[in-house]
Design a protein around this motif. Structure first.
Motif, PDB file in Angstrom:
ATOM      1  N   GLN A  32       0.853  -1.173   0.000  1.00  0.00           N
ATOM      2  CA  GLN A  32       0.000   0.000   0.000  1.00  0.00           C
ATOM      3  C   GLN A  32       0.895   1.231   0.000  1.00  0.00           C
ATOM      4  OE1 GLN A  32      -3.385   0.121  -0.312  1.00  0.00           O
ATOM      5  NE2 GLN A  32      -3.057   2.329  -0.563  1.00  0.00           N
ATOM      6  N   ASP A  34       0.797   5.278  -0.661  1.00  0.00           N
ATOM      7  CA  ASP A  34      -0.115   6.410  -0.820  1.00  0.00           C
ATOM      8  C   ASP A  34       0.429   7.507  -1.716  1.00  0.00           C
ATOM      9  OD1 ASP A  34      -1.989   5.213   0.835  1.00  0.00           O
ATOM     10  OD2 ASP A  34      -1.064   6.034   2.643  1.00  0.00           O
ATOM     11  N   ALA A  80       2.673   7.746  -7.539  1.00  0.00           N
ATOM     12  CA  ALA A  80       2.404   6.559  -6.723  1.00  0.00           C
ATOM     13  C   ALA A  80       2.461   5.353  -7.638  1.00  0.00           C
ATOM     14  CB  ALA A  80       1.039   6.655  -6.046  1.00  0.00           C
ATOM     15  N   GLN A  82       2.254   0.686  -7.606  1.00  0.00           N
ATOM     16  CA  GLN A  82       1.994  -0.521  -6.823  1.00  0.00           C
ATOM     17  C   GLN A  82       2.010  -1.742  -7.722  1.00  0.00           C
ATOM     18  OE1 GLN A  82      -0.974  -0.557  -3.551  1.00  0.00           O
ATOM     19  NE2 GLN A  82      -2.042  -2.064  -4.793  1.00  0.00           N
TER      20      GLN A  82
END
Length: 274
Positions: A32, A34, A80, A82
């Motif tokens: 995670q 942010d 960001a 991921q």
């Protein structure tokens, strides 16, 4: 496994044009994250796995990432990223210096399209990363100079890969989308480029404009269908992107040198686009 080294180059190294601030590699599981803003450039090369990358002001763009690929983060720009559930393997380097702006001008680093699918040979970039890992992990008194020169090499390798990749991507896109109703501006947006960049890349790849490449592709497809199928001229016109069969016939006749019906009988072109 993880490898990471962060460097604080001497002030005198600013004259080298680029300074390596950190380098590393890691296998990342789904996390995670942010997002953040940093005060330097970062280049992340994804060698295995998939995920996504987000950047810029609101509304932010979210772009899928599938290896082999890379993305660039820019100083002062939110980003960001991921990996998906399977994770990904990445190589990364942080750097700064006036030469980074020069690479923006050259197109090596593109704030409007920071994610790039890699399709050219990647051995050169992999070798430079390996050299960076070794140099950053050493106790050499010349470490800052060596890592700086290697970042220059890495960006040069990226520029070469980017040129090969962009050309292949543009041509493949137009081969797949030539019969569709998209405008040139819409093609550019789908490719993550502005229209002038698209025109420049298409000319570099094919020696012609996007509009003319679409026309040539459509006419080549029409010629093939005329010779290999029993479809009517109107049906073929629709297949290659023209709803008006009369307009298609005039265009085909002017560019190929024969009317579609005559081309079907004769089986060979006389004009400049056959």
């Amino acid at each position: 496994m993880v490898f990471a080294r962060y460097l604080t180059p001497a002030a005198e190294c600013g004259g080298l044009g680029l300074q390596c601030l950190g380098v590393g590699w890691q296998q990342v599981s789904r996390i995670q994250f942010d997002g953040r803003v940093i005060d330097c450039y970062g280049l992340m090369m994804i060698v295995r796995g998939t995920g996504w990358f987000v950047w810029g002001d609101l509304p932010r763009q979210r772009v899928p990432v599938q290896a082999p690929a890379l993305f660039v983060v820019f100083p002062g720009v939110y980003h960001a990223y991921q990996p998906d559930a399977g994770g990904w393997s990445e190589r990364w380097v942080l750097f700064n210096g006036p030469s980074a702006h020069t690479h923006e001008v050259l197109g090596t680093l593109d704030r409007d399209a920071p994610v790039m699918v890699l399709q050219g040979p990647l051995d050169g970039m992999e070798r430079v990363f390996e050299s960076l890992f070794e140099a950053a992990d050493s106790s050499s008194p010349h470490r800052d100079v060596v890592t700086s020169s290697l970042v220059h090499r890495l960006l040069a390798e990226l520029l070469a890969v980017k040129a090969t990749t962009d050309v292949a991507r543009v041509v493949r896109h137009f081969d797949e989308q030539a019969t569709g109703p998209l405008s040139i501006g819409e093609h550019a947006r789908r490719l993550g480029m502005d229209t002038p960049t698209l025109r420049r890349e298409m000319f570099r790849a094919t020696g012609t404009t996007p509009k003319d490449y679409i026309l040539r592709t459509r006419l080549s497809m029409a010629q093939r269908l005329l010779l290999t199928t029993d479809r009517t001229v109107a049906e073929i016109a629709r297949c290659v992107g023209y709803s008006d069969a009369a307009y298609f016939t005039r265009l085909f006749s002017r560019r190929v040198g024969q009317a579609p019906s005559h081309f079907r009988k004769v089986g060979r072109p006389r004009g400049r686009d056959g």
